[in-house]
Design a protein around this motif. Structure first.
Motif, PDB file in Angstrom:
ATOM      1  N   ASN A 353      23.112 -11.822  34.092  1.00 39.61           N
ATOM      2  CA  ASN A 353      21.766 -12.275  33.720  1.00 39.61           C
ATOM      3  C   ASN A 353      21.781 -13.536  32.867  1.00 39.61           C
ATOM      4  O   ASN A 353      20.725 -14.055  32.505  1.00 39.61           O
ATOM      5  N   ILE A 354      22.964 -14.021  32.530  1.00 36.97           N
ATOM      6  CA  ILE A 354      23.086 -15.180  31.653  1.00 36.97           C
ATOM      7  C   ILE A 354      23.450 -16.426  32.469  1.00 36.97           C
ATOM      8  O   ILE A 354      24.280 -16.373  33.371  1.00 36.97           O
ATOM      9  N   PHE A 355      22.811 -17.549  32.124  1.00 31.46           N
ATOM     10  CA  PHE A 355      23.053 -18.836  32.768  1.00 31.46           C
ATOM     11  C   PHE A 355      24.525 -19.196  32.674  1.00 31.46           C
ATOM     12  O   PHE A 355      25.148 -18.984  31.638  1.00 31.46           O
ATOM     13  N   PRO A 356      25.139 -19.747  33.748  1.00 33.94           N
ATOM     14  CA  PRO A 356      24.536 -20.154  35.030  1.00 33.94           C
ATOM     15  C   PRO A 356      24.646 -19.088  36.121  1.00 33.94           C
ATOM     16  O   PRO A 356      24.611 -19.418  37.305  1.00 33.94           O
ATOM     17  N   HIS A 357      24.803 -17.820  35.727  1.00 31.94           N
ATOM     18  CA  HIS A 357      24.793 -16.702  36.683  1.00 31.94           C
ATOM     19  C   HIS A 357      25.919 -16.814  37.711  1.00 31.94           C
ATOM     20  O   HIS A 357      25.722 -16.610  38.900  1.00 31.94           O
ATOM     21  N   SER A 358      27.106 -17.181  37.236  1.00 36.66           N
ATOM     22  CA  SER A 358      28.275 -17.332  38.105  1.00 36.66           C
ATOM     23  C   SER A 358      29.489 -16.695  37.440  1.00 36.66           C
ATOM     24  O   SER A 358      29.740 -16.941  36.248  1.00 36.66           O
ATOM     25  N   PRO A 359      30.284 -15.905  38.184  1.00 35.65           N
ATOM     26  CA  PRO A 359      31.498 -15.304  37.614  1.00 35.65           C
ATOM     27  C   PRO A 359      32.510 -16.342  37.138  1.00 35.65           C
ATOM     28  O   PRO A 359      33.380 -16.024  36.325  1.00 35.65           O
ATOM     29  N   ASP A 360      32.396 -17.576  37.638  1.00 36.04           N
ATOM     30  CA  ASP A 360      33.293 -18.633  37.173  1.00 36.04           C
ATOM     31  C   ASP A 360      33.009 -19.019  35.723  1.00 36.04           C
ATOM     32  O   ASP A 360      33.819 -19.705  35.088  1.00 36.04           O
ATOM     33  N   PHE A 361      31.844 -18.601  35.223  1.00 37.26           N
ATOM     34  CA  PHE A 361      31.466 -18.858  33.831  1.00 37.26           C
ATOM     35  C   PHE A 361      31.148 -17.506  33.182  1.00 37.26           C
ATOM     36  O   PHE A 361      29.991 -17.068  33.193  1.00 37.26           O
ATOM     37  N   PRO A 362      32.162 -16.818  32.625  1.00 38.55           N
ATOM     38  CA  PRO A 362      31.969 -15.467  32.080  1.00 38.55           C
ATOM     39  C   PRO A 362      31.232 -15.494  30.744  1.00 38.55           C
ATOM     40  O   PRO A 362      31.779 -15.188  29.683  1.00 38.55           O
ATOM     41  N   PHE A 363      29.940 -15.874  30.801  1.00 32.68           N
ATOM     42  CA  PHE A 363      29.124 -15.992  29.598  1.00 32.68           C
ATOM     43  C   PHE A 363      28.327 -14.716  29.379  1.00 32.68           C
ATOM     44  O   PHE A 363      28.047 -13.969  30.325  1.00 32.68           O
ATOM     45  N   ASN A 364      27.908 -14.496  28.149  1.00 27.51           N
ATOM     46  CA  ASN A 364      26.990 -13.414  27.826  1.00 27.51           C
ATOM     47  C   ASN A 364      26.038 -13.871  26.720  1.00 27.51           C
ATOM     48  O   ASN A 364      26.102 -15.024  26.279  1.00 27.51           O
ATOM     49  N   ASN A 365      25.181 -12.994  26.269  1.00 27.18           N
ATOM     50  CA  ASN A 365      24.131 -13.354  25.323  1.00 27.18           C
ATOM     51  C   ASN A 365      24.683 -13.886  23.997  1.00 27.18           C
ATOM     52  O   ASN A 365      24.049 -14.704  23.333  1.00 27.18           O
ATOM     53  N   ASP A 366      25.878 -13.438  23.606  1.00 25.13           N
ATOM     54  CA  ASP A 366      26.445 -13.808  22.310  1.00 25.13           C
ATOM     55  C   ASP A 366      27.529 -14.878  22.398  1.00 25.13           C
ATOM     56  O   ASP A 366      27.867 -15.489  21.378  1.00 25.13           O
TER      57      ASP A 366
END
Length: 514
Positions: A353-366
């Motif tokens: 659910n976090i931008f950019p919504h791609s597994p190549d960018f393992p981002f989260n809210n924090d």
């Protein structure tokens, strides 16, 4: 056919329709028939014919306002030739001005040069006053100041749910309306009926008047939600989505923590700009959710509990509370508290659910980034891995045709390995970090989506208050930006209003005695 060509043909058609419907009336008013054909000049001449000020011409070219002015001009035109009955007025409005053709060709009317401009009845005068009040308010709403209500707690502590703001269009430059046919002074939907308040076509190209300042880091900004596809601002549960013009996307308010050209990173919920932790103004109070475990018979101190607007009790001794950093630190040392732990997602945990919504960018809210915030005129290298960061910009915000075939990227039919941005972008976040739908979910905000800068709170309504305490008196007429505790200018405003009323009464009385 381009948008410019379409508007040229549309304006040409309007001029031809006006000429065919009024040239005989121009002649009867002592003017030359050709004067009804020349754009802009014909409007100035018409103002003289109907005995109205020349600057009304300007109002005919102001989007939205002109929708209100056209019926006024139609009515004034037929009344200048003696057609002033209620039926005449109704017919010219219902036929969208085409009744003037009947007056022009079928009737032998005479021009009334010195007709009275005062409405013939009290009802007419009342309607006229209301109409021009709406026109004036629409001008102010569109180009100067717009009222706005805080619906969520994303900027809690700085702005509260129930705050009524005045948002300046002047600071960042007023954006002229893109939708040309819309109800005045409402956003994308009509109250009560909850249907769309505008037509999607025709549209004007994006244009913004010069502003008096640029967006600065940590400014609170009102903008149109970039990824909004809901039918109306009231929400839509049908599962259907629709295209919305930029100026009819839902209004959001957030803090601008990232500017064009910045390298931004979120670490543990805190924002870092170009490697340095972002320093917020003193009024900004970052909040996070904490798991709090109490000792047996332990309690939360009342002064802290009064500050908690979001939270719930999980059991007799366990609570989930949304706290500022200061309250969390104090609570940690409270004798009634056994433990307090902040809820935080670990770095590297992927949240779809976090931008950019791609597994190549393992981002989260924090934990997010680092990412580059695009700046107008700057070029970035482009490949299929980084494409998710800029895909919406290229396709949706800058209107290009984007195709990916294998590992090749094509923009407008040409293979590319870089992209140059056409406008500036911003990163908007809420201070209530665990309860804010912001850029972490939908990414960059284009400059053409910027609405304005909130300048002060003119009213604040506490739904949980009782009686007269539903009004937060201490917040009325307080400034939004600035350091230190907000100061209310309510009594200054009230004093100025009383002085104004007294002066008006004095001048009116003086005029009556002359």
């Amino acid at each position: 056919m381009s948008l410019v060509q379409m508007w040229f043909l549309f304006m040409l058609l309007v001029q031809v329709i006006h000429f065919l419907g009024t040239w005989k009336l121009y002649k009867k008013a002592g003017r030359k028939p050709w004067e009804a054909l020349v754009p802009i000049y014909n409007a100035i001449v018409l103002m003289k014919i109907i005995n109205r000020p020349w600057w009304w011409t300007f109002l005919l070219f102001v989007p939205i306002v002109n929708l209100l002015m056209f019926p006024v001009i139609w009515v004034e035109t037929i009344r200048s030739f003696g057609k002033n009955s209620t039926l005449d007025t109704v017919l010219v409005i219902v036929t969208l001005g085409l009744y003037i053709y009947y007056v022009n060709y079928a009737l032998d009317v005479k021009y009334i040069e010195d007709r009275s401009l005062k409405p013939g009845t009290e009802v007419g005068e009342w309607i006229s006053s209301i109409l021009f009040a709406i026109i004036a308010a629409t001008m102010v709403h569109t180009y100067f100041i717009q009222p706005f209500t805080i619906p969520t707690s994303s900027l809690e502590k700085t702005l509260l749910i129930g705050d009524f703001l005045f948002v300046s269009k002047v600071h960042y430059g007023a954006r002229t309306p893109i939708t040309t046919v819309a109800a005045p002074m409402v956003h994308d939907s009509l109250p009560i009926v909850k249907s769309a308040s505008y037509l999607k076509k025709p549209q004007l190209p994006y244009f913004r008047l010069p502003g008096i300042e640029d967006i600065e880091r940590n400014d609170i900004v009102v903008f149109n939600w970039p990824t909004d596809t809901l039918k109306t601002m009231w929400g839509d549960n049908s599962g259907e989505f629709t295209y919305k013009p930029i100026d009819k996307k839902t209004n959001y308010v957030k803090r601008c923590v990232g500017l064009p050209g910045d390298s931004l990173e979120v670490k543990g919920g805190f924002v870092y700009i170009n490697g340095k932790k972002n320093k917020l103004p003193s009024r900004a109070k970052i909040q996070f959710f904490y798991n709090v475990e109490l000792n047996p018979n332990g309690n939360i101190p009342n002064d802290i509990l009064q500050n908690v607007r979001e939270g719930r009790r999980l059991s007799n001794t366990k609570l989930l509370l949304n706290l500022t950093l200061a309250d969390a630190a104090r609570l940690k040392n409270s004798p009634g508290v056994k433990s307090i732990t902040r809820q935080v997602q670990p770095e590297g945990k992927y949240d779809k659910n976090i931008f950019p919504h791609s597994p190549d960018f393992p981002f989260n809210n924090d934990n997010l980034g680092p990412i580059y915030i695009p700046e107008a005129g700057k070029t970035v290298k482009l490949d299929t891995r980084v494409l998710p960061l800029y895909k919406e910009i290229i396709e949706l915000y800058e209107n290009n045709e984007l195709v990916v075939e294998a590992d090749k990227i094509f923009i407008n039919g040409e293979e590319v390995d870089s992209y140059t941005f056409k406008q500036n972008y911003f990163w908007m976040m809420g201070d209530n970090r665990d309860n804010s739908l912001d850029a972490r979910a939908w990414g960059y905000v284009p400059f053409d989506h910027i609405v304005g800068k909130p300048v002060f709170v003119w009213m604040s309504w506490d739904a949980n208050g009782k009686g007269i305490n539903k009004i937060r008196w201490e917040r009325m007429f307080t400034t939004v930006h600035g350091e230190g505790k907000p100061v209310s200018y309510f009594y200054y405003f009230l004093s100025a209003l009383l002085v104004y009323i007294a002066v008006r009464k004095y001048l009116k009385k003086k005029k009556a005695n002359q």
